[in-house]
Design a protein around this motif. Structure first.
Motif, PDB file in Angstrom:
ATOM      1  N   MET A  26      69.464 -32.076  24.233  1.00 30.09           N
ATOM      2  CA  MET A  26      69.913 -30.692  24.460  1.00 30.09           C
ATOM      3  C   MET A  26      71.266 -30.497  23.777  1.00 30.09           C
ATOM      4  O   MET A  26      72.143 -31.344  23.868  1.00 30.09           O
ATOM      5  N   ARG A  42      74.417 -27.430  22.766  1.00 32.20           N
ATOM      6  CA  ARG A  42      74.996 -26.138  23.121  1.00 32.20           C
ATOM      7  C   ARG A  42      75.777 -25.596  21.934  1.00 32.20           C
ATOM      8  O   ARG A  42      76.545 -26.316  21.304  1.00 32.20           O
ATOM      9  N   ASN A  61      77.014 -19.328  26.036  1.00 36.41           N
ATOM     10  CA  ASN A  61      76.385 -20.604  25.696  1.00 36.41           C
ATOM     11  C   ASN A  61      74.937 -20.367  25.260  1.00 36.41           C
ATOM     12  O   ASN A  61      74.126 -19.841  26.023  1.00 36.41           O
ATOM     13  N   TYR A  93      71.662 -22.573  24.198  1.00 37.11           N
ATOM     14  CA  TYR A  93      71.193 -23.947  24.318  1.00 37.11           C
ATOM     15  C   TYR A  93      69.967 -24.170  23.451  1.00 37.11           C
ATOM     16  O   TYR A  93      69.067 -23.312  23.400  1.00 37.11           O
ATOM     17  N   PHE A 142      69.335 -24.456  34.044  1.00 42.51           N
ATOM     18  CA  PHE A 142      70.089 -23.495  33.250  1.00 42.51           C
ATOM     19  C   PHE A 142      70.276 -22.251  34.131  1.00 42.51           C
ATOM     20  O   PHE A 142      69.320 -21.510  34.373  1.00 42.51           O
ATOM     21  N   TYR A 152      73.663 -25.917  33.955  1.00 42.26           N
ATOM     22  CA  TYR A 152      74.149 -25.512  32.637  1.00 42.26           C
ATOM     23  C   TYR A 152      74.283 -23.992  32.645  1.00 42.26           C
ATOM     24  O   TYR A 152      73.279 -23.275  32.599  1.00 42.26           O
TER      25      TYR A 152
END
Length: 285
Positions: free
Chosen positions: A1, A3, A18, A20, A154, A193
């Motif tokens: 993952m 960002r 952000n 992702y 998330f 996240y």
């Protein structure tokens, strides 16, 4: 993952949104971000020669999260997944307030957003080595999704580490916000996240803080009304006394969200029709 932080820092977006990228060869892009040519290039440049974007997932339709979805889709051929358009997921109370035209709101809404695929609560979307479960977490806005990725989540703008979320009726709904906190708290998470800021590792503590923060604001609002009827703006000036003037408008909308919630609980009542500039008083009886 991975960002990628969009170049849109502000008092409401922290260092930026952000974005992702999840996966190895077939990638999911979560929250493409604001309309920004440079951010579009940054996302596309992050895709390796043996990779391609297969899914674009939008957590909610605010202008710092969703507008780049369609340009990105046009550039890479992937389709867009989301709970719905800007009005999806509204509670009946908020829908009625929206139809009245008296509640204001509409801050930062991407009204043009239209997904290719709808993700209902509990829906699973998967790709090359990744799987996400859609969790409908309305409150910040009615169509807000959190995305469970195993024991990570998330959380977009529902849970952030740097600040609490704006809740502005009729797009935002504090009653729903608190229910969504309880929904996330019913599961164990390793990390959140967020849509802005760094990962949140103390997940249970952060959710507890969000609930406590809102509960303390509610108590302060009710105390302010002990002095007599007042508008959301006047209450915000008392309750958010140390808030910079530039953020007093957002604070007023948060107070209004509390007042709508308290009206639903029969703890306060508006003097006349329920609208953004109404005076409220403690409920009688």
């Amino acid at each position: 993952m991975r960002r990628i932080v969009a170049p849109n820092p502000s008092p409401m977006t922290y260092r930026g949104t952000n974005t992702y990228l999840l996966g190895t060869r077939g990638l999911a892009v979560i929250d493409p971000g604001p309309a920004s040519d440079s951010h579009l290039r940054a996302i596309l440049d992050a895709v390796g020669p043996d990779q391609r974007i297969t899914h674009i997932i939008v957590t909610h339709t605010h202008l710092d999260h969703s507008p780049l979805a369609r340009p990105l889709a046009n550039a890479c051929g992937a389709q867009i997944h989301a709970f719905g358009d800007a009005t999806a997921g509204r509670s009946p109370v908020m829908q009625t307030l929206a139809e009245s035209g008296l509640m204001g709101g509409g801050e930062g809404i991407d009204g043009a957003f239209s997904p290719d695929h709808l993700l209902a609560d509990g829906a699973v979307v998967q790709g090359d080595g990744w799987q996400l479960e859609a969790l409908h977490t309305p409150g910040h806005i009615g169509n807000h999704l959190s995305l469970a990725w195993g024991d990570a989540c998330f959380t977009a703008d529902h849970v952030m580490g740097w600040a609490s979320s704006l809740v502005s009726p009729p797009d935002g709904d504090l009653t729903d916000f608190m229910a969504s906190c309880a929904k996330l708290a019913s599961r164990e998470w390793r990390v959140f996240y967020p849509g802005h800021g760094a990962p949140v590792t103390e997940t249970a503590a952060r959710l507890a803080w969000l609930v406590s923060h809102r509960t303390s604001r509610e108590a302060a609002i009710l105390q302010a009304l002990e002095a007599g009827p007042a508008t959301a703006h006047n209450i915000a000036r008392q309750v958010y006394a140390e808030t910079p003037a530039a953020l007093l408008g957002a604070a007023t909308r948060n107070v209004l969200a509390h007042l709508v919630d308290l009206t639903g609980k029969s703890r306060v009542e508006p003097l006349g029709p329920l609208h953004a500039e109404a005076e409220f008083q403690r409920a009688v009886g």
